[in-house]
Design a protein around this motif. Structure first.
Motif, PDB file in Angstrom:
ATOM      1  N   ILE A 131     167.227 -16.945   1.675  1.00  0.00           N
ATOM      2  CA  ILE A 131     168.087 -16.139   2.542  1.00  0.00           C
ATOM      3  C   ILE A 131     169.443 -16.831   2.683  1.00  0.00           C
ATOM      4  O   ILE A 131     169.515 -18.052   2.772  1.00  0.00           O
ATOM      5  CB  ILE A 131     167.459 -15.899   3.928  1.00  0.00           C
ATOM      6  N   LYS A 170     174.365 -13.447   6.406  1.00  0.00           N
ATOM      7  CA  LYS A 170     174.464 -11.992   6.311  1.00  0.00           C
ATOM      8  C   LYS A 170     173.374 -11.416   5.405  1.00  0.00           C
ATOM      9  O   LYS A 170     173.576 -10.426   4.696  1.00  0.00           O
ATOM     10  CB  LYS A 170     175.851 -11.558   5.812  1.00  0.00           C
ATOM     11  N   PHE A 171     172.171 -12.047   5.437  1.00  0.00           N
ATOM     12  CA  PHE A 171     171.066 -11.518   4.639  1.00  0.00           C
ATOM     13  C   PHE A 171     170.608 -10.168   5.165  1.00  0.00           C
ATOM     14  O   PHE A 171     170.769  -9.844   6.352  1.00  0.00           O
ATOM     15  CB  PHE A 171     169.902 -12.509   4.575  1.00  0.00           C
ATOM     16  N   ASN A 216     168.030  -8.120   6.472  1.00  0.00           N
ATOM     17  CA  ASN A 216     166.730  -8.404   7.077  1.00  0.00           C
ATOM     18  C   ASN A 216     165.645  -7.382   6.707  1.00  0.00           C
ATOM     19  O   ASN A 216     164.476  -7.731   6.632  1.00  0.00           O
ATOM     20  CB  ASN A 216     166.831  -8.533   8.595  1.00  0.00           C
ATOM     21  N   SER A 222     171.481 -12.495  10.009  1.00  0.00           N
ATOM     22  CA  SER A 222     171.364 -11.335   9.130  1.00  0.00           C
ATOM     23  C   SER A 222     172.439 -10.298   9.435  1.00  0.00           C
ATOM     24  O   SER A 222     173.169 -10.386  10.431  1.00  0.00           O
ATOM     25  CB  SER A 222     169.980 -10.692   9.294  1.00  0.00           C
ATOM     26  N   ALA A 231     172.233 -10.064   0.415  1.00  0.00           N
ATOM     27  CA  ALA A 231     173.079 -10.430   1.548  1.00  0.00           C
ATOM     28  C   ALA A 231     174.457  -9.798   1.357  1.00  0.00           C
ATOM     29  O   ALA A 231     174.855  -9.468   0.234  1.00  0.00           O
ATOM     30  CB  ALA A 231     173.201 -11.949   1.661  1.00  0.00           C
TER      31      ALA A 231
END
Length: 203
Positions: free
Chosen positions: A8, A11-12, A14, A48, A75
């Motif tokens: 991860i 800004k992954f 989710n 995220s 992301a």
């Protein structure tokens, strides 16, 4: 217990890991138990797209050799902004997983990352769009790009998917692992597409 590593970044996405990570943590899904671990470029908190805070278990430099599955999660922008060292380490990890006959999963922008770094040149695959990879210098496998609606593409234990295909991605990775009963995977899929009552009736 088998180790599954999710990569991860800041800004992954989710939702892209939600189905798969939950399924792997469900003891009723199969006879083999999995340990789900999260890794990133460092061990600082990652946030995220949906403002979910996640503390990685490992850095990408600490990932052990004995993993059963390596999953790259998409992301917003971060896969484009990796350093040369970070990119090299992630590519090396993926190459080792492939060479060892383990499962490599990549969804959304992380599938693009795999393509432009030459990791998908020997398998059928997909990404969000063909345009984002077709001109990459290290990408040479346009004839095996698969345009899909929302299905994931699996070839030689390499699973790729678009960012809108998190459920199909999860199901395909579960199948690629090779040790989860198909009836349990079908129950999981039906549960999340037709509901609990329908899944129970089919079980």
């Amino acid at each position: 217990m088998k180790k599954i590593i999710f990569i991860i970044l800041d800004k992954f996405a989710n939702w892209e890991l939600a189905y798969l990570s939950a399924a792997l943590g469900e003891k009723q899904l199969g006879t083999v138990q999995y340990s789900v671990l999260y890794a990133s470029t460092d061990k600082e908190v990652k946030t995220s797209i949906g403002n979910l805070k996640a503390l990685p278990d490992l850095s990408i430099w600490e990932i052990p050799e004995d993993i059963s599955d390596l999953v790259f999660i998409g992301a917003e922008g971060s896969w484009h902004n990796l350093s040369k060292e970070q990119t090299s380490q992630l590519v090396t990890l993926a190459e080792k997983v492939k060479a060892n006959g383990k499962v490599l999963g990549a969804i959304c922008d992380s599938a693009r990352f795999c393509a432009v770094n030459g990791l998908l040149n020997d398998v059928k695959h997909t990404t969000n769009t063909f345009d984002e990879i077709k001109d990459a210098a290290l990408y040479t496998n346009g004839e095996n790009f698969v345009l899909t609606a929302n299905e994931a593409v699996t070839d030689h234990k390499i699973v790729t998917a678009k960012g809108d295909s998190a459920l199909h991605f999860a199901v395909s990775v579960l199948r690629a692992l090779g040790d989860i009963p198909e009836e349990n995977i079908q129950f999981f899929y039906t549960l999340h597409t037709k509901g609990f009552l329908k899944a129970i009736q089919m079980n």
